[in-house]
Write an enzyme that holds these catalytic residues in place. Structure first.
Site, PDB file in Angstrom:
ATOM      1  N   GLU A 259     -10.342   6.931   4.728  1.00  0.00           N
ATOM      2  CA  GLU A 259      -9.285   6.342   5.556  1.00  0.00           C
ATOM      3  C   GLU A 259      -9.334   6.860   7.000  1.00  0.00           C
ATOM      4  OE1 GLU A 259      -6.382   6.343   1.693  1.00  0.00           O
ATOM      5  OE2 GLU A 259      -5.596   5.381   3.498  1.00  0.00           O
TER       6      GLU A 259
ATOM      7  N   ASP B 210       0.845  -1.185   0.000  1.00  0.00           N
ATOM      8  CA  ASP B 210       0.000   0.000   0.000  1.00  0.00           C
ATOM      9  C   ASP B 210       0.891   1.250   0.000  1.00  0.00           C
ATOM     10  OD1 ASP B 210      -3.213   0.553   1.644  1.00  0.00           O
ATOM     11  OD2 ASP B 210      -2.137   1.746   0.162  1.00  0.00           O
TER      12      ASP B 210
HETATM   13  C1  GLC Z   1      -4.431   4.270   0.133  1.00  0.00           C
HETATM   14  C2  GLC Z   1      -5.329   3.122   0.512  1.00  0.00           C
HETATM   15  C3  GLC Z   1      -5.495   2.077  -0.564  1.00  0.00           C
HETATM   16  C4  GLC Z   1      -5.383   2.709  -1.943  1.00  0.00           C
HETATM   17  C5  GLC Z   1      -3.993   3.280  -2.088  1.00  0.00           C
HETATM   18  C6  GLC Z   1      -3.795   3.977  -3.451  1.00  0.00           C
HETATM   19  O1  GLC Z   1      -3.566   4.569   1.193  1.00  0.00           O
HETATM   20  O2  GLC Z   1      -5.033   2.450   1.738  1.00  0.00           O
HETATM   21  O3  GLC Z   1      -6.765   1.449  -0.362  1.00  0.00           O
HETATM   22  O4  GLC Z   1      -5.615   1.723  -2.936  1.00  0.00           O
HETATM   23  O5  GLC Z   1      -3.668   4.197  -1.055  1.00  0.00           O
HETATM   24  O6  GLC Z   1      -4.605   5.101  -3.540  1.00  0.00           O
END
Ligand code: GLC
Length: 601
Positions: free
Chosen positions: A482, A294
Site C-alpha cells: 500500500e 475498504d
Molecule cells: C487494505 C487494502 C485492501 C484489503 C483490505 C483488507 O487496506 O486496501 O486491498 O483487501 O485492506 O485487508
C-alpha cells in the site's frame, strides 16, 4: 433451533432442485429463482438489528464469537498479517478459528452463517507453508489465461483447507504511474491484459465457492502522481476507457463482490459516490453482488461517524469493513434508519445481496465446508504451478551471448535477494508489509535452486568472484504494501531499493573490470530506473515478485530448461522525466511489450 432446521431444509430443497437442472442458461435462471425464493423468505423474518448485523465485517482480533452471536455479524476478516495466534499457525489452527466464529453465527438469533474473508492475493499468503504464487505484476507479464484459472483454483483450494470463503482478490488496478506502492498488485498499465486475465482467475477462484472480489472500484491506480488513496484528475471518458473495462469483465464473469477504492475522483471520495457505486456499478453494469467498503475507508468521508455511515450506505455500500468499530456502527445505523436518514429499503437491498451471495456459495447448506489439507494445501501440483507461472513471467531485457548457461560455469551469486525467499515474495506475505525473513517455510531461494541444479553439473557455486566465471547479482526492493510503497524515485539504488544493492553493484563492477561475465537479476514490485547501469550487465533479467518458487523457476530458465516468455506489461522508464511525459519515447528504456527470448538470439 426450529427456525434453523427449517432454514436448512429449505436451503437443501432449493439446492437439490437447482442441481437437477441440466441446461446452463435454464440452470442459471432456475438457480436465480431458487436464490430469490430463499432470500426473500429469510429477509422477511429478520429484525432491523439482525439485518444491520449482516452488513458489518469485523476484524478477527476485535470481535469474539459471543459478539458474533449477539450482533448477528455477517462477516469477519483476517487482515494482512493477521493470524489466529502466531505467524506459523498451521491450517488446522486456522480452520478451528473459522469454525468457532461460524458456530457462533449459526447460534445467533438469525442463525445466518457468516462469510470469512482474507487477502489471498498471491496464494493463501497469510498462512505458514502456503504456496506463494507470483504477484499480479508477474502474471501480467506472463499474460496466460490457463495459468490464471489454475492459480485461482489452487488459491481457492488452499483457502478452503482453512475453511475460508472470501478472497479480497483480484485487484484490477490499471496502473497509470509506477510510483504507486501498489503497482505490483496490478497486472499492467494496459487494461487489455486485465480483460484477458480477470475472468479466468475469478472462474478458478469461485469454482470452489470462494467469493472473489474485484477491487478497488474505481481507478485506484489512476491517482495523480501514483499517490496511494490519492486523487484521480482524469475525466470520466478516460476513466471509463482505462479503468472500467476490467470491472465489466469481472461482472460478466460473475464476480460475487466489489471492493470500493480509498481514492477520490476530482476530489469526491469513492466511498461516498452514489454516481459511481449505485448509478454505474449497480444500475448501469447490473452488478448484483456485495459492494464492500475498504478497511475503515468510510472514516475518510466528511462528518462524524454517523454521517459517514449514512453517506456510504446511501451511496450503495452493502457491507462495511469496520475492523474495530463495528459495534458502534451497529447502533448508529439502526438510529439512522429510525431517523429516516437511511431508508430501510436500502438496508434490505444490501442484506438481499449479502444473503444471495451466501446462498449461492452454499454457506447455508455447508457452513463448515472444508477441503482436506493433505490434498489441497501446499501440494506438489500447486508448487509446480507456481514455478511455471514464475518462469513464464520473467522478462529477458539484455543477453549478450551469455544465456542460457551450460552448467559448466563456476558462479558467484551475490546481492541482497540471492538467498532470500521473502524478498522474492514482496508485500502481503506472512505479514501485511511482507517479510524480511529469508525463509517462509515453503519454496526455495535462488541460491538453493542453483545449488540443487549444479549437483548434476560440472559447474559450482563459489564464494568469491575471483574464483568465478560468472557473477550473478540479485538486486531487490525491500518488501512493501500500500502507501508504504509509494516513491517519487523507483530506482535500483534509491526509493524502496534495498540498501545493499549499491555495494553489490560496486562488487560487480570490480569483477567486470577483471574480465568476469556479469548477470543482473532484478526482483522488484515495478520497473526501476537503472541509473545507466545497464551497460555493465552481459545479461539482465527482470523477475519482479515471483513468489516461493521463484528460485527454481529462475534456475530452470537460465539453464535453458525453459525459454523466456515474459513481455513487459509496463513500460520500463529510462529517466525521471518519464513521469512528466509518458508519451516521450526517449524517456523509455524498454517499451511496453518488450522481452527477448533464446530462440530470437
Ligand atoms: C487494505 C487494502 C485492501 C484489503 C483490505 C483488507 O487496506 O486496501 O486491498 O483487501 O485492506 O485487508
Amino acid at each position: 433451533m426450529k427456525k434453523r432446521l427449517s432454514l436448512f431444509l429449505l436451503a437443501m430443497m432449493l439446492f437439490i432442485s437447482a442441481c437437477s437442472m441440466v441446461d446452463s442458461d435454464k440452470e442459471k435462471q432456475e438457480n436465480d429463482n431458487d436464490t430469490d425464493a430463499f432470500v426473500e423468505t429469510l429477509l422477511k423474518e429478520l429484525t432491523l438489528a439482525e439485518k444491520v448485523g449482516q452488513m458489518l465485517q469485523a476484524e478477527e482480533k476485535y470481535i469474539t464469537p459471543q459478539e458474533v452471536r449477539d450482533y448477528n455479524i455477517g462477516s469477519i476478516l483476517s487482515g494482512g498479517g493477521s493470524h489466529p495466534h502466531a505467524y506459523d499457525d498451521d491450517v488446522d489452527t486456522w480452520y478451528q478459528m473459522v469454525k468457532s466464529y461460524q458456530e457462533a453465527a449459526l447460534n445467533s438469533s438469525s442463525q445466518i452463517p457468516l462469510l470469512y474473508g482474507t487477502d489471498a492475493v498471491h496464494g493463501h499468503n497469510n498462512v505458514y507453508g502456503a504456496t506463494i504464487f507470483p504477484h499480479n505484476i508477474n502474471l501480467g507479464m506472463a499474460n496466460d489465461q490457463a495459468l490464471m484459472k489454475a492459480i485461482g483454483e489452487a488459491t481457492a483450494r488452499e483457502m478452503k483447507s482453512t475453511g475460508i470463503h472470501w478472497n479480497f482478490a483480484p485487484a484490477l488496478s490499471v496502473v497509470d504511474d509506477i510510483r504507486w506502492g501498489r503497482s505490483y498488485e496490478g497486472f499492467s498499465e494496459n487494461p487489455e491484459i486485465h480483460e484477458h486475465l480477470t475472468a479466468a482467475y475469478i472462474e478458478g477462484l469461485q469454482k470452489h465457492n470462494v467469493v472473489a472480489t474485484a477491487k478497488h472500484f474505481i481507478a485506484d491506480g489512476g491517482t495523480d502522481g501514483g499517490v496511494d488513496q490519492g486523487n484521480v484528475l482524469l475525466d470520466e471518458t478516460t476513466i471509463r476507457k482505462r479503468h472500467l473495462p476490467p470491472f465489466i469483465t469481472a461482472i460478466d464473469a460473475g464476480v460475487d463482490s466489489v471492493m470500493i477504492s480509498f481514492s477520490a475522483i476530482q476530489g469526491e471520495k469513492m466511498h461516498g459516490s452514489y454516481a459511481w457505486i449505485t448509478e454505474v456499478l449497480k444500475e448501469e453494469l447490473g452488478f448484483e453482488g456485495i459492494v464492500l467498503s475498504d478497511w475503515n475507508a468510510i472514516h475518510q468521508l466528511d462528518g462524524q461517524f454517523y454521517q459517514q455511515l449514512v453517506t456510504s450506505i446511501n451511496a450503495g455500500i452493502d457491507m462495511l469493513m469496520l475492523p474495530q468499530d463495528w459495534k458502534d456502527a451497529h447502533g448508529l445505523i439502526i438510529n439512522a434508519v429510525n431517523n429516516n436518514d437511511i431508508a430501510e429499503s436500502r438496508i434490505d437491498d444490501a442484506v438481499y445481496r449479502i444473503l444471495s451471495i451466501k446462498y449461492k456459495n452454499q454457506l447455508f447448506e455447508s457452513p463448515f465446508h472444508r477441503l482436506a489439507p493433505e490434498d489441497n494445501f501446499a501440494t506438489a501440483t500447486h508448487k509446480t504451478l507456481a514455478l511455471e507461472a514464475a518462469a513464464q513471467s520473467f522478462v529477458l531485457l539484455e543477453n549478450h551471448g551469455v544465456l542460457p548457461l551450460s552448467g559448466t560455469e563456476n558462479i558467484y551469486l551475490t546481492g541482497p535477494a540471492h538467498d532470500h525467499v521473502g524478498y522474492l515474495s514482496g508485500g502481503w506475505t506472512m505479514h501485511w508489509q511482507g517479510t524480511q525473513d529469508a525463509r517462509l517455510g515453503t519454496g526455495s531461494s535462488i541460491l538453493e535452486a542453483f545449488s540443487a541444479h549444479l549437483k548434476n553439473e560440472s559447474g559450482q557455486l563459489v564464494d568469491r568472484y575471483q574464483d568465478a566465471d560468472i557473477v550473478m547479482v540479485v538486486f531487490t526492493e525491500v518488501p512493501y504494501t500500500e502507501w508504504q510503497g509509494d516513491t517519487n524515485n523507483p530506482s535500483l539504488f534509491n526509493g524502496l531499493a534495498h540498501p545493499d544493492n549499491e555495494a553489490a553493484y560496486q562488487e560487480a563492477l570490480e569483477a567486470k573490470a577483471e574480465g568476469k561475465t556479469v548477470i543482473g537479476i532484478i526482483a522488484s514490485g515495478r520497473p526501476l530506473l537503472l541509473e545507466d547501469t545497464e551497460e555493465t550487465f552481459d545479461a539482465l533479467v527482470a523477475i519482479f515478485l515471483p513468489g516461493s518458487e521463484g528460485g527454481p523457476a529462475l534456475s530452470s530458465v537460465l539453464y535453458g530448461d525453459r525459454d523466456f516468455k515474459g513481455a513487459l506489461s509496463f513500460a520500463w522508464p529510462k529517466t525521471q522525466s518519464y513521469f512528466q511525459d509518458k508519451t516521450d519515447s526517449t524517456t523509455i528504456l524498454y517499451p511496453y511489450g518488450y522481452g527477448l527470448s533464446y530462440d530470437e538470439d
